[in-house]
Design a protein around this motif. Structure first.
Motif, PDB file in Angstrom:
ATOM      1  N   ALA A 184       1.676   0.076  20.934  1.00  0.00           N
ATOM      2  CA  ALA A 184       2.318   1.348  21.254  1.00  0.00           C
ATOM      3  C   ALA A 184       3.838   1.215  21.254  1.00  0.00           C
ATOM      4  O   ALA A 184       4.559   2.146  20.873  1.00  0.00           O
ATOM      5  N   ARG A 185       4.338   0.052  21.645  1.00  0.00           N
ATOM      6  CA  ARG A 185       5.783  -0.190  21.712  1.00  0.00           C
ATOM      7  C   ARG A 185       6.397  -0.297  20.310  1.00  0.00           C
ATOM      8  O   ARG A 185       7.459   0.264  20.030  1.00  0.00           O
ATOM      9  N   PHE A 186       5.729  -1.040  19.418  1.00  0.00           N
ATOM     10  CA  PHE A 186       6.348  -1.363  18.133  1.00  0.00           C
ATOM     11  C   PHE A 186       5.908  -0.480  16.964  1.00  0.00           C
ATOM     12  O   PHE A 186       6.631  -0.373  15.976  1.00  0.00           O
ATOM     13  N   LEU A 187       4.744   0.143  17.047  1.00  0.00           N
ATOM     14  CA  LEU A 187       4.230   0.908  15.919  1.00  0.00           C
ATOM     15  C   LEU A 187       5.203   1.972  15.399  1.00  0.00           C
ATOM     16  O   LEU A 187       5.360   2.122  14.171  1.00  0.00           O
ATOM     17  N   PRO A 188       5.899   2.714  16.285  1.00  0.00           N
ATOM     18  CA  PRO A 188       6.791   3.767  15.785  1.00  0.00           C
ATOM     19  C   PRO A 188       7.940   3.258  14.918  1.00  0.00           C
ATOM     20  O   PRO A 188       8.512   4.030  14.142  1.00  0.00           O
ATOM     21  N   ARG A 189       8.288   1.980  15.031  1.00  0.00           N
ATOM     22  CA  ARG A 189       9.434   1.477  14.272  1.00  0.00           C
ATOM     23  C   ARG A 189       9.053   0.683  13.021  1.00  0.00           C
ATOM     24  O   ARG A 189       9.924   0.160  12.337  1.00  0.00           O
ATOM     25  N   LEU A 190       7.743   0.599  12.723  1.00  0.00           N
ATOM     26  CA  LEU A 190       7.319  -0.179  11.573  1.00  0.00           C
ATOM     27  C   LEU A 190       7.437   0.622  10.276  1.00  0.00           C
ATOM     28  O   LEU A 190       7.199   1.825  10.260  1.00  0.00           O
ATOM     29  N   LYS A 191       7.774  -0.076   9.192  1.00  0.00           N
ATOM     30  CA  LYS A 191       7.907   0.573   7.887  1.00  0.00           C
ATOM     31  C   LYS A 191       6.542   1.037   7.389  1.00  0.00           C
ATOM     32  O   LYS A 191       5.509   0.440   7.686  1.00  0.00           O
ATOM     33  N   SER A 192       6.551   2.114   6.612  1.00  0.00           N
ATOM     34  CA  SER A 192       5.300   2.672   6.103  1.00  0.00           C
ATOM     35  C   SER A 192       4.689   1.752   5.046  1.00  0.00           C
ATOM     36  O   SER A 192       5.381   0.968   4.397  1.00  0.00           O
ATOM     37  N   TYR A 193       3.396   1.876   4.886  1.00  0.00           N
ATOM     38  CA  TYR A 193       2.645   1.030   3.949  1.00  0.00           C
ATOM     39  C   TYR A 193       2.691   1.614   2.545  1.00  0.00           C
ATOM     40  O   TYR A 193       2.560   2.830   2.353  1.00  0.00           O
ATOM     41  N   SER A 194       2.862   0.737   1.553  1.00  0.00           N
ATOM     42  CA  SER A 194       2.890   1.159   0.153  1.00  0.00           C
ATOM     43  C   SER A 194       1.794   0.429  -0.621  1.00  0.00           C
ATOM     44  O   SER A 194       1.898  -0.781  -0.843  1.00  0.00           O
ATOM     45  N   PRO A 195       0.744   1.124  -1.049  1.00  0.00           N
ATOM     46  CA  PRO A 195      -0.287   0.480  -1.872  1.00  0.00           C
ATOM     47  C   PRO A 195       0.291  -0.119  -3.158  1.00  0.00           C
ATOM     48  O   PRO A 195      -0.177  -1.164  -3.624  1.00  0.00           O
ATOM     49  N   LEU A 196       1.302   0.538  -3.731  1.00  0.00           N
ATOM     50  CA  LEU A 196       1.924   0.012  -4.946  1.00  0.00           C
ATOM     51  C   LEU A 196       2.608  -1.316  -4.677  1.00  0.00           C
ATOM     52  O   LEU A 196       2.464  -2.281  -5.451  1.00  0.00           O
ATOM     53  N   SER A 197       3.348  -1.395  -3.572  1.00  0.00           N
ATOM     54  CA  SER A 197       4.006  -2.650  -3.202  1.00  0.00           C
ATOM     55  C   SER A 197       2.971  -3.744  -2.969  1.00  0.00           C
ATOM     56  O   SER A 197       3.158  -4.896  -3.387  1.00  0.00           O
ATOM     57  N   SER A 198       1.866  -3.390  -2.331  1.00  0.00           N
ATOM     58  CA  SER A 198       0.786  -4.352  -2.091  1.00  0.00           C
ATOM     59  C   SER A 198       0.230  -4.877  -3.411  1.00  0.00           C
ATOM     60  O   SER A 198      -0.005  -6.076  -3.576  1.00  0.00           O
ATOM     61  N   TRP A 199       0.032  -3.968  -4.382  1.00  0.00           N
ATOM     62  CA  TRP A 199      -0.483  -4.359  -5.693  1.00  0.00           C
ATOM     63  C   TRP A 199       0.507  -5.287  -6.407  1.00  0.00           C
ATOM     64  O   TRP A 199       0.119  -6.309  -6.987  1.00  0.00           O
ATOM     65  N   LEU A 200       1.806  -4.941  -6.350  1.00  0.00           N
ATOM     66  CA  LEU A 200       2.819  -5.749  -7.028  1.00  0.00           C
ATOM     67  C   LEU A 200       2.930  -7.142  -6.416  1.00  0.00           C
ATOM     68  O   LEU A 200       3.047  -8.139  -7.140  1.00  0.00           O
ATOM     69  N   GLN A 201       2.881  -7.229  -5.093  1.00  0.00           N
ATOM     70  CA  GLN A 201       2.973  -8.535  -4.429  1.00  0.00           C
ATOM     71  C   GLN A 201       1.821  -9.436  -4.837  1.00  0.00           C
ATOM     72  O   GLN A 201       2.001 -10.641  -5.033  1.00  0.00           O
ATOM     73  N   ASN A 202       0.650  -8.853  -4.979  1.00  0.00           N
ATOM     74  CA  ASN A 202      -0.499  -9.628  -5.423  1.00  0.00           C
ATOM     75  C   ASN A 202      -0.380  -9.998  -6.901  1.00  0.00           C
ATOM     76  O   ASN A 202      -0.701 -11.120  -7.309  1.00  0.00           O
ATOM     77  N   ALA A 203       0.132  -9.077  -7.715  1.00  0.00           N
ATOM     78  CA  ALA A 203       0.247  -9.292  -9.155  1.00  0.00           C
ATOM     79  C   ALA A 203       1.195 -10.440  -9.486  1.00  0.00           C
ATOM     80  O   ALA A 203       0.959 -11.196 -10.433  1.00  0.00           O
ATOM     81  N   VAL A 204       2.276 -10.581  -8.698  1.00  0.00           N
ATOM     82  CA  VAL A 204       3.260 -11.635  -8.984  1.00  0.00           C
ATOM     83  C   VAL A 204       2.990 -12.908  -8.184  1.00  0.00           C
ATOM     84  O   VAL A 204       3.749 -13.876  -8.280  1.00  0.00           O
ATOM     85  N   GLY A 205       1.906 -12.917  -7.395  1.00  0.00           N
ATOM     86  CA  GLY A 205       1.505 -14.134  -6.706  1.00  0.00           C
ATOM     87  C   GLY A 205       2.091 -14.345  -5.335  1.00  0.00           C
ATOM     88  O   GLY A 205       1.925 -15.417  -4.743  1.00  0.00           O
ATOM     89  N   ILE A 206       2.764 -13.334  -4.778  1.00  0.00           N
ATOM     90  CA  ILE A 206       3.294 -13.461  -3.414  1.00  0.00           C
ATOM     91  C   ILE A 206       2.153 -13.528  -2.407  1.00  0.00           C
ATOM     92  O   ILE A 206       2.202 -14.271  -1.426  1.00  0.00           O
ATOM     93  N   THR A 207       1.098 -12.751  -2.673  1.00  0.00           N
ATOM     94  CA  THR A 207      -0.093 -12.787  -1.823  1.00  0.00           C
ATOM     95  C   THR A 207      -1.297 -13.202  -2.663  1.00  0.00           C
ATOM     96  O   THR A 207      -1.319 -13.005  -3.878  1.00  0.00           O
ATOM     97  N   LYS A 208      -2.305 -13.776  -1.995  1.00  0.00           N
ATOM     98  CA  LYS A 208      -3.504 -14.244  -2.702  1.00  0.00           C
ATOM     99  C   LYS A 208      -4.516 -13.121  -2.936  1.00  0.00           C
ATOM    100  O   LYS A 208      -5.461 -13.289  -3.696  1.00  0.00           O
ATOM    101  N   SER A 209      -4.340 -12.008  -2.254  1.00  0.00           N
ATOM    102  CA  SER A 209      -5.131 -10.801  -2.482  1.00  0.00           C
ATOM    103  C   SER A 209      -4.277  -9.628  -2.017  1.00  0.00           C
ATOM    104  O   SER A 209      -3.227  -9.825  -1.403  1.00  0.00           O
ATOM    105  N   ARG A 210      -4.715  -8.427  -2.326  1.00  0.00           N
ATOM    106  CA  ARG A 210      -3.883  -7.272  -1.980  1.00  0.00           C
ATOM    107  C   ARG A 210      -3.804  -7.089  -0.465  1.00  0.00           C
ATOM    108  O   ARG A 210      -4.809  -7.116   0.227  1.00  0.00           O
TER     109      ARG A 210
END
Length: 297
Positions: A184-210
């Motif tokens: 409840a304290r931190f959720l309001p200040r977190l950046k929004s989620y981007s499915p495209l960013s998630s896909w790109l991070q996985n595509a270039v190998g930053i993450t092992k899955s999306r």
């Protein structure tokens, strides 16, 4: 400054177990799932004379923070010298087997559902690595665990720690507020989620899955906590010392924690599916979904 609502009674549960291979005792799963640290002050892990010689920072590859062992694959990484690998492997394998006995004794509900075990040997002083790393990797700052490159889609991170310091030095921790309060304290200040960013991070190998929406939020929370100097100093917290010869257990994705001092520790990690919990509503996934009103994986 400590929140008066955090005390040893509210943050921890002390258990008298003194043998890894003990008969089944009273389960502590309920308290663990509510975010408590299960303290086992009499559960020591004795080392042989040969194993005592491994308690030396020179044993670890200079490029790595710790030595890591995956028992199901028999994969050992981070040992500086090949001739020391058999002894390190035997030590970590023995601690893994002991951890399975501990699970059977006081967390029998999890015995058949925990998976992906990883064991580590930590030999560097906490203060040494906290001074030589970035703020994001500085585990002397209060945080909840999240895997940057390995999304875990809400699965729980269960960790068993054992202080094996031969000179009697305690492991010093800080623990923080309950996860619902933290979210409840931190959720309001977190950046929004981007499915495209998630896909790109996985595509270039930053993450092992999306990266899922849940994994994104947990990483954002991890970073936001560590970056907030005022929260680190003034946020709800309690200091706990774990003496040498003791062990402790927590869900490290749920319980805010920070390592402040100590050296020489064994750590066993397991993953647990949320649906295998006795009370899944206590999981960070269900808490975050409740606050946002939508599924996150």
């Amino acid at each position: 400054m400590s929140d008066m609502s955090i005390s040893l009674n509210t943050a921890t549960l002390t258990h008298p177990l003194s043998q890894w291979g003990a008969e089944r005792a009273e389960s502590v799963v309920g308290e663990l799932e509510r975010g408590k640290v299960i303290c086992l002050p009499h559960l020591a892990f004795a080392l042989t004379e040969q194993e005592q010689t491994l308690l030396d920072p020179a044993v670890v590859d200079p490029k790595r923070k710790n030595i890591s062992y995956q028992p199901l694959k028999d994969k050992l990484t981070g040992v500086a010298a090949a001739e020391q690998e058999p002894a390190v492997r035997a030590l970590l394998k023995r601690h893994y087997q002991s951890s399975l006995q501990l699970i059977a004794a006081i967390l029998p509900e999890y015995e058949q559902v925990l998976h992906t075990p990883t064991n580590s040997l930590r030999v560097h002083p906490v203060k040494a690595w906290s001074k030589s790393t970035s703020w994001r990797k500085d585990d002397s700052r209060l945080h909840v665990d999240a895997f940057p490159s390995r999304p875990n889609y809400g699965e729980r991170i269960l960790r068993i720690f054992t202080n094996i310091h031969p000179g009697g030095e305690s492991r010093n921790w800080r623990v923080g507020e309950t996860f619902p309060s933290l979210a409840a304290r931190f959720l309001p200040r977190l950046k929004s989620y981007s499915p495209l960013s998630s896909w790109l991070q996985n595509a270039v190998g930053i993450t092992k899955s999306r990266r899922s929406h849940y994994d994104h939020l947990m990483l954002q929370m991890h970073d936001a906590m560590k970056a907030d100097a005022d929260y680190q100093k003034q946020g709800p917290q309690l200091a706990i010392d774990f003496p040498t010869g003791s062990s402790w257990i927590c869900f490290s994705d749920q319980t805010p924690h920070a390592a402040m001092g100590g050296q020489f520790m064994l750590e066993q990690t397991f993953l647990l599916p949320v649906d295998a919990m006795q009370n899944p509503q206590h999981s960070p996934l269900r808490v975050l979904e409740g606050l946002l009103g939508k599924p996150l994986i």
